[in-house]
Motif scaffolding. Structure first.
Motif, PDB file in Angstrom:
ATOM      1  N   ARG A 115       0.850  -1.191   0.000  1.00  0.00           N
ATOM      2  CA  ARG A 115       0.000   0.000   0.000  1.00  0.00           C
ATOM      3  C   ARG A 115       0.889   1.245   0.000  1.00  0.00           C
ATOM      4  NH1 ARG A 115      -4.191   1.247   4.865  1.00  0.00           N
ATOM      5  NH2 ARG A 115      -2.205   1.237   6.009  1.00  0.00           N
ATOM      6  N   ILE A 116       0.894   1.965  -1.100  1.00  0.00           N
ATOM      7  CA  ILE A 116       1.692   3.184  -1.209  1.00  0.00           C
ATOM      8  C   ILE A 116       0.939   4.320  -0.530  1.00  0.00           C
ATOM      9  CG2 ILE A 116       2.699   4.854  -2.797  1.00  0.00           C
ATOM     10  CD1 ILE A 116       3.080   2.576  -4.782  1.00  0.00           C
ATOM     11  N   LEU A 148       7.331  -0.648  -7.419  1.00  0.00           N
ATOM     12  CA  LEU A 148       6.418   0.378  -6.943  1.00  0.00           C
ATOM     13  C   LEU A 148       6.104   1.407  -8.021  1.00  0.00           C
ATOM     14  CD1 LEU A 148       7.705   0.950  -3.297  1.00  0.00           C
ATOM     15  CD2 LEU A 148       6.107  -0.741  -4.197  1.00  0.00           C
ATOM     16  N   ASP A 149       6.832   1.377  -9.127  1.00  0.00           N
ATOM     17  CA  ASP A 149       6.504   2.276 -10.244  1.00  0.00           C
ATOM     18  C   ASP A 149       5.238   1.826 -10.967  1.00  0.00           C
ATOM     19  OD1 ASP A 149       8.741   3.980  -9.879  1.00  0.00           O
ATOM     20  OD2 ASP A 149      10.018   2.517 -10.902  1.00  0.00           O
ATOM     21  N   ALA A 150       4.818   0.595 -10.762  1.00  0.00           N
ATOM     22  CA  ALA A 150       3.607   0.087 -11.423  1.00  0.00           C
ATOM     23  C   ALA A 150       2.370   0.731 -10.815  1.00  0.00           C
ATOM     24  CB  ALA A 150       3.539  -1.425 -11.288  1.00  0.00           C
ATOM     25  N   ALA A 151       1.320   0.796 -11.624  1.00  0.00           N
ATOM     26  CA  ALA A 151       0.070   1.390 -11.139  1.00  0.00           C
ATOM     27  C   ALA A 151      -0.506   0.585  -9.980  1.00  0.00           C
ATOM     28  CB  ALA A 151      -0.943   1.473 -12.285  1.00  0.00           C
ATOM     29  N   GLU A 176       6.147 -18.300   9.179  1.00  0.00           N
ATOM     30  CA  GLU A 176       6.480 -18.277   7.755  1.00  0.00           C
ATOM     31  C   GLU A 176       7.281 -16.996   7.501  1.00  0.00           C
ATOM     32  OE1 GLU A 176       6.787 -19.612   3.921  1.00  0.00           O
ATOM     33  OE2 GLU A 176       5.676 -20.647   5.511  1.00  0.00           O
ATOM     34  N   THR A 177       8.428 -17.143   6.815  1.00  0.00           N
ATOM     35  CA  THR A 177       9.287 -15.998   6.523  1.00  0.00           C
ATOM     36  C   THR A 177       9.144 -15.618   5.056  1.00  0.00           C
ATOM     37  OG1 THR A 177      10.881 -16.639   8.228  1.00  0.00           O
ATOM     38  CG2 THR A 177      11.641 -15.132   6.523  1.00  0.00           C
ATOM     39  N   LEU A 178       8.899 -14.339   4.811  1.00  0.00           N
ATOM     40  CA  LEU A 178       8.771 -13.813   3.453  1.00  0.00           C
ATOM     41  C   LEU A 178       9.883 -12.805   3.213  1.00  0.00           C
ATOM     42  CD1 LEU A 178       4.912 -13.137   3.344  1.00  0.00           C
ATOM     43  CD2 LEU A 178       6.128 -15.232   2.718  1.00  0.00           C
ATOM     44  N   ASP A 179      10.676 -13.038   2.189  1.00  0.00           N
ATOM     45  CA  ASP A 179      11.696 -12.086   1.773  1.00  0.00           C
ATOM     46  C   ASP A 179      11.190 -11.377   0.521  1.00  0.00           C
ATOM     47  OD1 ASP A 179      13.673 -12.532   3.752  1.00  0.00           O
ATOM     48  OD2 ASP A 179      14.201 -14.418   2.782  1.00  0.00           O
ATOM     49  N   ILE A 180      11.011 -10.080   0.640  1.00  0.00           N
ATOM     50  CA  ILE A 180      10.367  -9.304  -0.418  1.00  0.00           C
ATOM     51  C   ILE A 180      11.310  -8.187  -0.868  1.00  0.00           C
ATOM     52  CG2 ILE A 180       8.347  -7.931  -1.033  1.00  0.00           C
ATOM     53  CD1 ILE A 180       6.908  -9.256   1.340  1.00  0.00           C
ATOM     54  N   THR A 181      11.448  -8.013  -2.167  1.00  0.00           N
ATOM     55  CA  THR A 181      12.236  -6.919  -2.716  1.00  0.00           C
ATOM     56  C   THR A 181      11.313  -5.958  -3.446  1.00  0.00           C
ATOM     57  OG1 THR A 181      14.228  -8.258  -2.983  1.00  0.00           O
ATOM     58  CG2 THR A 181      14.061  -6.293  -4.327  1.00  0.00           C
ATOM     59  N   LEU A 182      11.363  -4.692  -3.038  1.00  0.00           N
ATOM     60  CA  LEU A 182      10.561  -3.641  -3.665  1.00  0.00           C
ATOM     61  C   LEU A 182      11.505  -2.710  -4.413  1.00  0.00           C
ATOM     62  CD1 LEU A 182       7.634  -4.152  -2.754  1.00  0.00           C
ATOM     63  CD2 LEU A 182       9.153  -4.481  -0.807  1.00  0.00           C
ATOM     64  N   THR A 183      11.204  -2.449  -5.681  1.00  0.00           N
ATOM     65  CA  THR A 183      12.068  -1.607  -6.504  1.00  0.00           C
ATOM     66  C   THR A 183      11.364  -0.312  -6.885  1.00  0.00           C
ATOM     67  OG1 THR A 183      11.324  -2.674  -8.547  1.00  0.00           O
ATOM     68  CG2 THR A 183      13.257  -3.619  -7.447  1.00  0.00           C
ATOM     69  N   ALA A 184      12.175   0.718  -7.162  1.00  0.00           N
ATOM     70  CA  ALA A 184      11.643   2.023  -7.565  1.00  0.00           C
ATOM     71  C   ALA A 184      12.673   2.731  -8.430  1.00  0.00           C
ATOM     72  CB  ALA A 184      11.311   2.877  -6.345  1.00  0.00           C
ATOM     73  N   ASN A 185      12.214   3.423  -9.456  1.00  0.00           N
ATOM     74  CA  ASN A 185      13.092   4.188 -10.343  1.00  0.00           C
ATOM     75  C   ASN A 185      12.629   5.630 -10.535  1.00  0.00           C
ATOM     76  OD1 ASN A 185      14.990   2.051 -11.149  1.00  0.00           O
ATOM     77  ND2 ASN A 185      13.207   1.131 -12.152  1.00  0.00           N
ATOM     78  N   ARG A 186      11.313   5.857 -10.545  1.00  0.00           N
ATOM     79  CA  ARG A 186      10.780   7.158 -10.961  1.00  0.00           C
ATOM     80  C   ARG A 186      10.577   8.139  -9.813  1.00  0.00           C
ATOM     81  NH1 ARG A 186       5.831   4.579 -14.508  1.00  0.00           N
ATOM     82  NH2 ARG A 186       7.107   3.357 -15.969  1.00  0.00           N
ATOM     83  N   ASN A 187      10.269   7.628  -8.626  1.00  0.00           N
ATOM     84  CA  ASN A 187       9.867   8.500  -7.526  1.00  0.00           C
ATOM     85  C   ASN A 187      10.411   7.981  -6.209  1.00  0.00           C
ATOM     86  OD1 ASN A 187       7.856  10.296  -9.005  1.00  0.00           O
ATOM     87  ND2 ASN A 187       6.927   8.285  -9.372  1.00  0.00           N
TER      88      ASN A 187
END
Length: 291
Positions: free
Chosen positions: A149-150, A179-182, A210-221
């Motif tokens: 949730r942004i 996170l650049d995706a709509a 339960e372990t979750l490894d999550i990578t969130l990427t961003a380029n524009r903002n």
């Protein structure tokens, strides 16, 4: 004249003591009460033992769930959220002497750097790795969805760039989202077109993790975000917010030219930050003017 005879008075007899009672009559009510109370006490003991046995069997199975529901405790427990990144950007420059000392001192950086980054509203550059550890706190529950949730979007940060030379690679990534995706959706690396929770769900019993490894990427903002988990337990569905100890998580894009940052500092792994020469800067920003 004949004399009158005096009448003799017999001494009064001493009162006879009352015959001692053998207790049959006077204590009959007490004895009867005792006879009646003994079966009652026995029955009460049996009832208490039965109740204890029932509670002993019921509490592990259902009682803890009932008590947790009464107290409002969530069915899903979240362990402290851990984040990591190689590079960070700050909205402004670091001018305070104490903060600059933290950046330059390798021994201080390991313990004091996280606090400095928090106070200066730093954001991970390019990508942030988030480790979520979920633990069940009911006999059974199911996580049917986990959404990014942004909460806030701003421009790419350009105050101070903190880079790490020869940063290590982490192969433990299980899912990712841009996170650049709509509509940022968590996906598996081997199935980039399928949302993770469209194919799988997470079932947890009490105490299971339960372990979750999550990578969130961003380029524009620059993005400030948290997670929202959909949890089903006790026949009801609810949403649970996951963030970084009450703070939103942050990630920002990377400017292509190092000249656009106010300050650029780099560090080798385990070393303090320092100003970098042009070849090092170009290794971070290969599209910079003059590289």
């Amino acid at each position: 004249m004949p004399k009158k005879r005096k009448s003799r008075q017999r001494p009064s007899a001493a009162p006879r003591p009352a015959p001692e009672s053998d207790g049959a009559t006077s204590s009959s009510p007490g004895r009867l009460a005792g006879l009646v109370s003994r079966p009652a006490a026995w029955l009460a003991g049996v009832a208490a033992a039965t109740l204890v046995a029932v509670l002993t069997a019921w509490v592990p199975q259902h009682g803890r769930d009932t008590l947790a529901a009464w107290t409002g405790a969530p069915a899903l427990r979240i362990m402290p959220v851990r984040t990591s990144a190689d590079d960070y950007a700050l909205p402004g420059e670091v001018t305070e002497a104490a903060d600059r000392a933290v950046l330059l001192d390798s021994s201080a950086s390991s313990s004091k750097l996280p606090d400095l980054l928090r106070r200066h509203a730093a954001a991970a550059v390019g990508q942030i790795k988030v480790r979520l550890v979920l633990e069940g706190d009911r006999n059974s529950l199911r996580v049917t969805d986990l959404k990014v949730r942004i909460r806030k979007v701003t421009g790419v940060l350009s105050g101070t760039y903190l880079g790490v030379v020869n940063a290590g690679e982490d192969d433990s990534i299980q899912m990712s989202a841009t996170l650049d995706a709509a509509d940022p959706v968590l996906r598996l690396p081997d199935a980039p077109h399928d949302p993770y929770f469209s194919r799988k769900q997470i079932d947890l019993a009490r105490g299971e993790r339960e372990t979750l490894d999550i990578t969130l990427t961003a380029n524009r903002n620059t993005y400030e975000f948290d997670f929202v988990a959909t949890v089903v337990s006790d026949g009801e569905s609810y949403e649970q917010v996951i963030d970084g100890a009450g703070q939103l998580l942050r990630v920002t894009g990377k400017l292509p030219d190092y000249h656009r940052y106010g300050t650029v500092l780099v560090a080798d792994v385990g070393e303090g930050y320092r100003s970098a020469d042009t070849p090092t800067l170009c290794s971070f920003f290969d599209r910079s003017e003059g590289c």
